[in-house]
Design an enzyme around this catalytic site. Structure first.
Site: not given
Ligand code: NAI
Ligand code: MG
Length: 489
Positions: A164, A262, A296, A467
């Site tokens: 993505n 993630e 996300c 992150e």
């Protein structure tokens, strides 16, 4: 490079650009000799041919990453900082070729692709700065001992990226991993590998020593699983779906290696009736349009105070129904994902949700050639519906009403995920109370901004590890304590 591998990479007879792996600072043909086409989501034409790697290619990358590991780990932080900065500069100077490759495989709008590539440069520049602040502690056990900690790299880090935000998400892992002194093997998504391969070439040209960054392409089960299983790989970062995250976590459990996961979300956007409804509506619409909802952290569950629901949804629908495919929003990137979003439309119709706008793909015009779906807003959604519970990963908003603060929080937390959230209210204290009660790794109140500098990661099934932000560099280090006995005083 042997003449054989030179012949095997480059261009195919049809003129399609062909990419081998990037291993040890050069392009390498796949051991199995097979390339897979990637396609444009805009019209389904072939974009590139990408090496279809397997365990043998991962072995080659692991050998290169292992060979480079020691020399890279003993560079000074200043040297690594300078090189990372040079990589960031190379991205800025070659932005167009990265943007072109990214668009060819994702169909992103040009402004969005440019912004993502600039943010890729920013990851390298940001961690070039952060690494200069990396430090351990001294621990005072009394004058007879000199005890301190060091943050040492793991060695070889494996990163598995999704489709993505291909190069952007890859950079989110590569930059801090390299800054901390690790070498990296990255496996991009088999749907979107070209920009990452071009990037690796640029990074080597910018001075990154051979073997410090390697890219092995191929499918998840073949190349990805081999990477996670490889003995040389001592830490893995994965971004993608929950089921794949579970497979990877199983392998990591057997191997006793740390993971950053993630895994996406079903994030709420909570709107109280006293909010600036125009701004809240624009934010909700932007969530659907940005990468067509394939983000996300997209806040696609609109949890709206009942008295404001019609006003808000009216504004959101009015914005979205005017938007044009290919002009205002991009396509769904992969064919399986396109089918998945259409499946959600069917499920919504069967469950009795009302589409205020959208709810279909395009059957005529140029958009019908591509993987475009109309930006969609559903009302009359109940918490049990699939569209209210599962990550859709498309430009689809669902709306659920609430009557009081406690119900808003209960609905916001009524999800197995916990990656992000947004809150809109005229009362900032209430906004922060909500932020503290919502189980998510990032909460934006009244449009608060998140950048490279803000830690990012999941609560609950959205994953673990963080992150972005200065702290992320420590995810790529292991602590060593050293103690020296100074002798009797
Ligand atoms: P996926 O999780 O299967 O793919 C992501 C990456 O994992 C790709 O590079 C893939 O090759 C790799 N992979 C797949 N199987 C693997 C295995 N057994 N071992 C190692 N690596 C493996 O995601 P997929 O199937 O493309 O998308 C499914 C759903 O996942 C989407 O509908 C969306 O809901 C979610 N997703 C979430 C993302 C996020 O940013 N958190 C990104 C992409 C998808
Ligand atoms: Mg999958």
């Amino acid at each position: 490079m042997t003449s054989e591998t030179l012949d095997a990479v480059g261009a195919t007879s049809s003129g399609t650009e062909r990419f081998g792996h990037w291993i040890g600072g050069r392009e390498v043909a796949p051991a199995g000799g097979v390339y897979r086409p990637t396609t444009s989501p805009v019209d389904r034409s072939v974009s590139f041919e990408i090496a279809d790697g397997d365990g043998r290619d991962v072995d080659a990358a692991a050998a290169a990453a292992s060979a480079a590991r020691h020399a890279w780990a003993v560079t000074s932080t200043a040297e690594r900082s300078e090189l990372l900065h040079a990589v960031g500069t190379a991205v800025r100077e070659n932005l167009d070729e990265l943007v072109e490759a990214e668009i060819a495989e994702t169909g992103k709008l040009i402004a969005h692709a440019r912004a993502e590539m600039l943010s890729c440069a920013d990851y390298f520049e940001y961690y070039a700065a952060v690494v200069r602040t990396l430090h351990g502690q001294t621990i005072d056990q009394g004058p007879g001992q000199h005890t301190y900690t060091r943050h040492e790299p793991f060695g070889v880090v494996g990163i598995i990226a999704p489709w993505n935000g291909p190069l952007n998400q890859a950079s989110r892992g590569i930059a801090p991993a390299l800054a901390a002194g690790n070498t990296v093997i990255l496996k991009p998504s088999e749907f979107t590998s070209a920009a990452t391969l071009r990037f690796a070439r640029l990074a080597s040209a910018a001075g990154l020593p051979h073997g410090v960054l390697n890219v092995v392409t191929g499918t998840g089960p073949a190349a990805g699983a081999a990477l996670v299983r490889h003995d040389a790989v001592r830490k893995v970062t994965f971004t993608g779906s929950v089921p794949t995250g579970q497979v990877i976590a199983g392998i990591a459990a057997e191997r006793i290696i740390p993971l950053t996961l993630e895994l996406g979300g079903k994030s709420p956007l909570v709107v109280f009736a006293d909010a600036d409804l125009d701004r809240a509506a624009r934010a909700a619409a932007a969530t659907a349009l940005m990468n067509s909802g394939q983000v996300c952290s997209a806040t696609t569950r609109l949890i709206v105070e009942r008295s404001a629901q019609d006003a808000l949804l009216g504004r959101v629908s009015a914005i979205l129904e005017r938007k044009q495919p290919g002009v205002d929003f991009g396509p769904i990137i992969t064919e399986p994902q396109f089918d998945k979003v259409l499946g959600f439309f069917e499920s919504a119709a069967e469950a009795g949700a009302t589409a205020l706008t959208g709810g279909t793909c395009y059957h005529q015009g140029p958009a019908a050639q591509g993987r475009y779906v109309a930006p969609t807003v559903y009302k009359d959604v109940t918490p049990a519906m699939r569209i209210a519970r599962e990550e859709i990963f498309g430009p689809v908003l669902v709306s659920l009403p609430f009557d009081d603060f406690d119900e808003a929080i209960t609905l916001a937390n009524d999800t197995e995920y916990g990656l992000a959230a947004a809150v809109w209210t005229g009362d900032a204290s209430r906004g922060l109370r909500a932020a503290h009660l919502i189980e998510a790794g990032q909460v934006s109140v009244n449009g608060g901004v998140m950048t490279q500098e803000t830690p990012f990661g999941g609560y609950k099934r959205s994953g673990y590890g963080r992150e972005k932000g200065a702290a992320a560099i420590y995810e790529y280090t292991q602590v060593k304590t050293v103690s020296l006995d100074l002798g009797p005083f």
